[in-house]
Design an enzyme around this catalytic site. Structure first.
Site, PDB file in Angstrom:
ATOM      1  N   ARG A 171      30.463  36.461  40.998  1.00  0.00           N
ATOM      2  CA  ARG A 171      29.674  36.307  39.781  1.00  0.00           C
ATOM      3  C   ARG A 171      29.082  34.897  39.787  1.00  0.00           C
ATOM      4  NH1 ARG A 171      34.653  38.630  38.157  1.00  0.00           N
ATOM      5  NH2 ARG A 171      34.438  40.749  37.317  1.00  0.00           N
ATOM      6  N   LYS A 196      37.066  36.863  35.629  1.00  0.00           N
ATOM      7  CA  LYS A 196      37.223  37.229  34.225  1.00  0.00           C
ATOM      8  C   LYS A 196      38.705  37.287  33.853  1.00  0.00           C
ATOM      9  CE  LYS A 196      32.977  39.827  33.302  1.00  0.00           C
ATOM     10  NZ  LYS A 196      32.412  41.131  32.853  1.00  0.00           N
ATOM     11  N   ARG A 267      25.170  40.608  43.425  1.00  0.00           N
ATOM     12  CA  ARG A 267      26.573  41.083  43.446  1.00  0.00           C
ATOM     13  C   ARG A 267      26.606  42.606  43.553  1.00  0.00           C
ATOM     14  NH1 ARG A 267      32.035  40.227  41.471  1.00  0.00           N
ATOM     15  NH2 ARG A 267      32.563  41.671  39.793  1.00  0.00           N
ATOM     16  N   HIS A 290      37.381  43.677  39.998  1.00  0.00           N
ATOM     17  CA  HIS A 290      37.320  44.650  38.915  1.00  0.00           C
ATOM     18  C   HIS A 290      38.736  45.036  38.491  1.00  0.00           C
ATOM     19  CE1 HIS A 290      33.041  46.219  40.078  1.00  0.00           C
ATOM     20  NE2 HIS A 290      33.007  45.157  39.300  1.00  0.00           N
ATOM     21  N   TYR A 299      29.412  52.399  42.012  1.00  0.00           N
ATOM     22  CA  TYR A 299      28.610  52.175  43.212  1.00  0.00           C
ATOM     23  C   TYR A 299      28.528  53.413  44.096  1.00  0.00           C
ATOM     24  CZ  TYR A 299      28.802  47.363  41.716  1.00  0.00           C
ATOM     25  OH  TYR A 299      28.669  46.209  40.980  1.00  0.00           O
TER      26      TYR A 299
END
Length: 321
Positions: A171, A196, A267, A290, A299
């Site tokens: 990111r 995150k 990304r 994730h 994806y």
């Protein structure tokens, strides 16, 4: 009389609500370590809700919040829908209100029971929009922008940041959060990033990305402290994400790419291109950081959509119809 706090100046409602909101927001930033953007979004959601209550004749103090009925919350959601707010934003608004309600409960003010009767709206998740391989590779090169009136070291810096986004799937906040001592240059093929939820993960860095970072360091005019940021702005301070976004906007124009070609699209491209080459879905999930495999599975839908598009364009029966 003491000067009002920023929360007093921004949030509507009674003094008890504003005081509670100040404590809640402080806890989000400190104890829960949410990002500044998330804290600001939650503050904005609470402000909009309190303003809605005031417009509909409810004095937004804490007792009024405790007495809320499900219809009050549904009215707020409906009003936001009429303003064109999407399902994702409404879901976040509900999450903010539930977070604030939990804070009120922990502080002994009582339970906002109405929130338990409200379901989050369904969100239609759009597919990621990756770039073609050639375009993604071109965006990580400083050669495309060689004609711009920018110092060569700035072009090398931007290329190195974008190389990390596409070559390592970072990111933009993760790339800009790297320290000089963590620079993935020759001989360092793994970088640890803070993602995150303040979670760290290790990501492999391929040789072309290492070379891009090394070139930036070679031409950077500033002496970078080991504990300081790896990527710096024109005056040597921390590089702003906005500068990277502007660099990508310039590249979009040079390469004739759509508005969807953003830093984050690199990304997406990293994940999609790995998957197209038989990359393992679980491994890609770990590389991207994730929390849920379902997010990574988007994806696979991108790849399936491309196959269907190619089929429709090439199959004789598809073209005949």
């Amino acid at each position: 009389m003491p000067a009002p706090s920023p929360v007093d100046l921004i949030l509507p409602g009674a003094a008890d609500v504003r005081a509670a909101a100040a404590g809640w927001l402080s806890g989000l930033a400190g104890e829960r370590r949410l990002s500044p953007n998330t804290v600001e979004a939650y503050r904005r959601d609470l402000r909009q809700f309190l303003a809605h209550l005031a417009r509909t004749g409810t004095n937004p103090d804490i007792p009024a919040l405790i007495r809320l009925k499900p219809r009050d919350l549904r009215g707020f959601m409906a009003a936001r829908r009429q303003e064109g707010v999407c399902g994702r934003s409404l879901t976040r608004a509900l999450a903010a209100l539930r977070s604030f309600a939990r804070y009120l409960d922990r502080e002994g003010h009582g339970t906002v029971a109405a929130l338990s009767a409200i379901r989050s709206p369904k969100i239609e998740r759009g597919l990621p929009r990756p770039l073609p391989i050639a375009a993604a590779v071109a965006m990580t090169s400083s050669d495309i922008r060689a004609g711009e009136d920018r110092p060569p070291w700035v072009l090398a810096r931007d290329a190195a940041v974008l190389a990390l986004l596409y070559g390592a799937g970072l990111r933009i906040s993760e790339a800009l959060g790297l320290r000089r001592r963590d620079a993935p240059v020759e001989g360092i093929d793994v970088v640890t990033v803070l993602g995150k939820g303040a979670k760290t993960r290790s990501v492999p860095v391929i040789v072309p990305v290492q070379a891009a970072v090394a070139e930036y360091l070679r031409v950077c005019p500033y002496g970078l402290a080991p504990e300081g940021p790896l990527f710096v702005g024109a005056r040597g301070g921390t590089l702003s994400p906005r500068i990277v976004q502007l660099a990508v906007a310039s590249l979009r124009g040079a390469l004739g790419l759509p508005e969807s070609a953003t830093p984050h699209a690199l990304r997406h491209s990293f994940a999609t291109h790995l998957l197209a080459r038989q990359g393992d879905l679980r491994a890609i999930q770990e590389l991207l950081g994730h929390a849920s495999l379902a997010t990574t599975q988007l994806y696979t839908k991108v790849d399936a959509a491309r196959l269907l598009s190619a089929f429709a364009a090439a199959h004789p029966r598809a073209r005949a119809s």
